[in-house]
Design an enzyme around this catalytic site. Sequence first.
Site, PDB file in Angstrom:
ATOM      1  N   ASP A  47     -32.058 -35.093   6.280  1.00 30.87           N
ATOM      2  CA  ASP A  47     -32.095 -33.818   6.979  1.00 30.87           C
ATOM      3  C   ASP A  47     -32.251 -32.739   5.903  1.00 30.87           C
ATOM      4  OD1 ASP A  47     -31.657 -31.835   9.034  1.00 30.87           O
ATOM      5  OD2 ASP A  47     -29.642 -31.610   8.215  1.00 30.87           O
ATOM      6  N   ASP A  60     -26.060 -33.767   7.892  1.00 25.92           N
ATOM      7  CA  ASP A  60     -24.829 -33.010   7.687  1.00 25.92           C
ATOM      8  C   ASP A  60     -23.750 -33.398   8.684  1.00 25.92           C
ATOM      9  OD1 ASP A  60     -25.626 -31.828  10.017  1.00 25.92           O
ATOM     10  OD2 ASP A  60     -25.974 -29.843   9.179  1.00 25.92           O
ATOM     11  N   ASP A 112     -26.723 -33.800  13.626  1.00 27.82           N
ATOM     12  CA  ASP A 112     -27.529 -35.001  13.429  1.00 27.82           C
ATOM     13  C   ASP A 112     -26.840 -36.278  13.874  1.00 27.82           C
ATOM     14  OD1 ASP A 112     -29.670 -33.563  12.200  1.00 27.82           O
ATOM     15  OD2 ASP A 112     -28.465 -33.421  10.392  1.00 27.82           O
TER      16      ASP A 112
END
Length: 660
Positions: A363, A557, A561
């Site tokens: 990410d 994080d 997600d």
Amino acid sequence: MKRKVHSESSGCCNCEHDHHENHNHNHDENHNHDHNHDHGGEFNLKNEVLPLVAILSLYAPGVIFENQLHNTFYSIGEYLLFIPAYLLSGWSVLKTAGRNILKGRIFDETFLMAVATLGAIAIHKLPEAVGVMLFYKIGELFQDIAVSRSRNSIKALLEVRPDYANIQTEGELKKVSPNTVKIGDIIVVKPGEKIPLDGEIIDGNSQVDTSALTGESVPRSVRLSETVLAGMINQMGVLSIRVTKLFDDSSIAKILDLVQNAKSKKAETEKFITKFARYYTPIVVFASLAVALLPPLFIAGATSSEWVYRALILLVISCPCGLVISIPLGYFGGVGGAAKRGILVKGSTFLDTLNAVNTVVFDKTGTLTKGAFKVAQIIPLNGFNKEEVLQLAAQLESHSNHPIAQSIRNAYGGKIDEFEMRDYEEIAGYGIRAKVENRVVIAGSDRLLHRENIVHDKCPVAGTIIHLAVDNIYAGYIIIMDEIKEDAKEAIQALKRMGIEKIVMLTGDNQAIASGIAEYLGIDSYEAELLPEEKVNAIEKIISSAGKHGKVAFVGDGINDAPVIARADVGIAMGGLGSDAAIETADIVIMTDAPSKVAEAIQIARKTRTIVWQNIGFALFIKAVFIGLGILGIATMWEAVFADVGVAMLAIFNATRVMK
């Protein structure tokens, strides 16, 4: 919340525990009762050495004066020394073997040890029988030391559990257990004390030591309205904190629980060895029986006593302690070694999976970048001014906890009158719409402008862009910058040096930002402007393209997600200490914000796998050699002791290398 302290196994009796644990035989209880110390408690070397000293004080004179003792009336002197030494050293094995036989579980490692040594006593090989149990007990001690060292690797984590909380009631402080504190209670933390529960600072500012949680040695400054976590240590000022989570729901409680139960998820290699030992043990027993009974029937001059002795030697040599002890210990060492470096692995199975990872997906925000957003520029258009654009954006973002929204409110700095805003609507993946002073205002991505058919110029600029429109007229945009983490580039390079075939970045940010960051960091490919559900679709495609034997790790994080972390073969939460989603969903939690820890986790997994397979190969080779020598009559019971306990000890020493 369930609390469980590991009851790590030791020695051959203990490898019985680990072996059957995988078959759900519930040997934990049996083992703990049989063993002479509780592994759930603190390992005490003195308590372990004293019984050995007692055994040696009987055994050494017995060996030195064996002939004289043997020549006493009915060899009574020999029995008086060796039998107490045998019982002291082997009682736990005999007791466990007897208990398992009564329960119908005959063929295990303790059975091999018991039959071999009792048989040796029956043919009057007392020194050898005691030697097997004694050296086995010494091997037990070395394994206990190894397990203790591994436990010390995560000791800092286990010690962050706070002992008390100072709760503020009616103008006085009362010291209570953290478990009794409720949400909304006010607690006071003095300098030098641990913060006992997650909460928000309502008075005071200080610096806190987060090293036990994150591994970071540099203290962190905290002030009014900031969130602090249980386990941090207050270093300077007095802090008044409003509790936001019960202790059992706090991040540290969940982390302690996952660390203590990390061994519950077995690696495939551990399962293989368990299955191997399940079939191997009865084969050895029947092979030994054949060695004892058949040669005297078919070989001229062969004596029963000679071949019974060879069969007993075969039993001792064949005991798979080295395998069943050292392999779980190797994985436990890997989990402990990772924890020492601020990487929490929820089970040895994930160390195994990391070995097969050939694609790592990151990410962007909060993972490769700091997630510390700041308003860099305000571009007003169509008659609007900077102050008006910023004020409107701050009003629309007043309900959001997103870091971008926080940065806009911080840049505005003024008081936000929420009563001026009505009909608030959050459009998932696009932005926000609301009425402000009877004007319809929207704020969000470029896609939102297209969705609402707002006429606007293209904005090919680096940074996160928040577009605003008022009554369908484009009012301008705000550029928000997010800084790349210091070790992000080195993290990508380290993964490539390790042979990771593909590194991908997924982000909801725009193409211009994603392209710039991917190019700077050296990322192989990226997908930008993804909605949360589109990230899941993207990871599905990546997993399909990784191949049957390749595995995909996703690093996020842990807040937005969670679905992607759950879908990946290995879900890794970056800096997710404050996120329940990270701790609950991720397979591995990296307790710092350092992307370089991803490569370090893979390196630890590879080292663990190498050491485990070294132990398997070494143990099987040595045992095969000595089994052959035992059948031929070349190996004595002393060689059998080396093949059994010696291999176990060497494998244990090798397993501890993973913690370094």
